[in-house]
Design a protein around this motif. Structure first.
Motif, PDB file in Angstrom:
ATOM      1  N   SER A 108      21.223  -0.254  19.040  1.00 37.35           N
ATOM      2  CA  SER A 108      21.384  -1.338  17.928  1.00 37.35           C
ATOM      3  C   SER A 108      20.230  -0.904  16.956  1.00 37.35           C
ATOM      4  CB  SER A 108      21.152  -2.709  18.479  1.00 37.35           C
ATOM      5  OG  SER A 108      20.089  -2.767  18.989  1.00 37.35           O
ATOM      6  N   GLU A 109      20.443  -1.498  15.627  1.00 37.01           N
ATOM      7  CA  GLU A 109      19.409  -0.985  14.733  1.00 37.01           C
ATOM      8  C   GLU A 109      19.248  -2.380  13.672  1.00 37.01           C
ATOM      9  OE1 GLU A 109      18.360   2.434  11.558  1.00 37.01           O
ATOM     10  OE2 GLU A 109      20.679   2.061  12.398  1.00 37.01           O
ATOM     11  N   TRP A 110      18.195  -2.544  13.415  1.00 35.57           N
ATOM     12  CA  TRP A 110      17.929  -3.532  12.148  1.00 35.57           C
ATOM     13  C   TRP A 110      18.079  -3.082  10.824  1.00 35.57           C
ATOM     14  CZ3 TRP A 110      18.116  -8.627  12.819  1.00 35.57           C
ATOM     15  CH2 TRP A 110      17.372  -9.288  14.237  1.00 35.57           C
ATOM     16  N   ILE A 111      19.046  -3.574  10.066  1.00 37.20           N
ATOM     17  CA  ILE A 111      19.372  -2.831   8.485  1.00 37.20           C
ATOM     18  C   ILE A 111      18.355  -3.215   7.490  1.00 37.20           C
ATOM     19  CG2 ILE A 111      21.155  -2.588   7.013  1.00 37.20           C
ATOM     20  CD1 ILE A 111      21.714  -1.354  10.066  1.00 37.20           C
ATOM     21  N   GLY A 112      17.984  -2.005   6.979  1.00 31.64           N
ATOM     22  CA  GLY A 112      17.094  -2.489   5.803  1.00 31.64           C
ATOM     23  C   GLY A 112      15.538  -2.393   6.186  1.00 31.64           C
ATOM     24  N   ASP A 113      15.341  -1.945   7.362  1.00 34.81           N
ATOM     25  CA  ASP A 113      14.252  -1.719   8.071  1.00 34.81           C
ATOM     26  C   ASP A 113      14.003  -0.646   8.991  1.00 34.81           C
ATOM     27  OD1 ASP A 113      11.635  -2.644   8.991  1.00 34.81           O
ATOM     28  OD2 ASP A 113      12.359  -3.570  10.668  1.00 34.81           O
ATOM     29  N   ARG A 114      13.954   0.636   8.241  1.00 37.76           N
ATOM     30  CA  ARG A 114      13.920   1.874   9.138  1.00 37.76           C
ATOM     31  C   ARG A 114      12.602   2.598   8.811  1.00 37.76           C
ATOM     32  NH1 ARG A 114      18.926   1.730   6.407  1.00 37.76           N
ATOM     33  NH2 ARG A 114      20.472   1.169   7.750  1.00 37.76           N
ATOM     34  N   ASN A 115      11.425   1.806   8.775  1.00 39.51           N
ATOM     35  CA  ASN A 115      10.230   2.583   8.845  1.00 39.51           C
ATOM     36  C   ASN A 115       9.884   2.588  10.201  1.00 39.51           C
ATOM     37  OD1 ASN A 115      10.101   2.023   6.040  1.00 39.51           O
ATOM     38  ND2 ASN A 115       8.738   0.206   6.441  1.00 39.51           N
TER      39      ASN A 115
END
Lengths: 138, 81
Positions: A131-138
């Motif tokens: 899974s991945e938080w979107i808008g937060d790929r730092n």
């Protein structure tokens, strides 16, 4: 008429569209955002929306107020879901009504664009392999 | 003085809690609070550039001076819709 809220349960667009109709309005624009089953080449199983409830409702109210004043809308409804939303389901509904279509089209776009910039809601896309938080790929 | 800290999304994952009451020195600014937290939660430092901050449900900047019983929220860029 202005209504702004967040909810976990599925959205009833027919009910939203017919609630408090103003006979002086010649145009309704109903925007629905849906969860896609794919994102950047990945199979999306579902999206988990997390929300800062008090601030999200406050920001959505500000955006609705801005649109109502700027385009003289008679109806403005914003409802955003939170929690788990499955592909094909609606995650957000924006209804705007005004006497003429131009104001409705423009204001509808303004509202969704501002929501995406300002309202504290986050989506976590869940895939087969994580899974991945979107808008937060730092 | 006491403040309440709320964190969301990836910041919540880093901190391992959703909200917490903290005791901080009088006149602490938001950026001082974040720096202190980053010392405890080192991965927070990687997020500092994009970190958004709110005090009492209003977006705020790092120089904002906190007051007793303020609610501070820290979170990554929003992605609703």
């Amino acid at each position: 008429m202005k209504k702004v809220h967040i909810q976990q349960q599925e959205l009833d667009t027919g009910r939203i569209l017919e609630d408090s109709v103003n006979p002086g309005d010649g145009s309704d624009i109903l925007f629905c955002g849906r969860v896609r089953n794919n994102s950047r080449g990945k199979n999306v199983l579902h999206i988990d929306y997390q929300v800062y409830p008090e601030m999200a409702v406050k920001e959505m109210n500000k955006i609705a107020d801005e649109a109502i004043v700027r385009w003289e809308l008679n109806r403005c409804v914003i409802v955003h879901r939170y929690g788990r939303v499955m592909p094909g389901e609606i995650s957000i509904v924006i209804l705007v009504s005004s006497p003429h279509r131009e104001e409705s089209y423009i204001s509808s776009k303004y509202i969704i664009d501002e929501i995406k910039k300002r309202v504290p809601i986050w989506k976590k896309e869940c895939y087969d392999d994580g899974s991945e938080w979107i808008g937060d790929r730092n | 003085m006491k403040i309440k800290l709320r964190v969301f999304a990836s910041i919540r994952d880093i901190c391992g809690f959703d909200e917490k009451e903290l005791t901080v020195p009088e006149s602490t600014t938001l950026e001082e609070l974040v720096a202190a937290l980053a010392a405890d939660y080192t991965k927070l430092a990687d997020k500092k550039e994009s970190l958004l901050m709110a005090v009492n449900e209003e977006y705020s900047i790092g120089t904002t001076v906190l007051k007793e019983n303020d609610t501070v929220a820290l979170f990554p860029p929003v992605s609703g819709g």
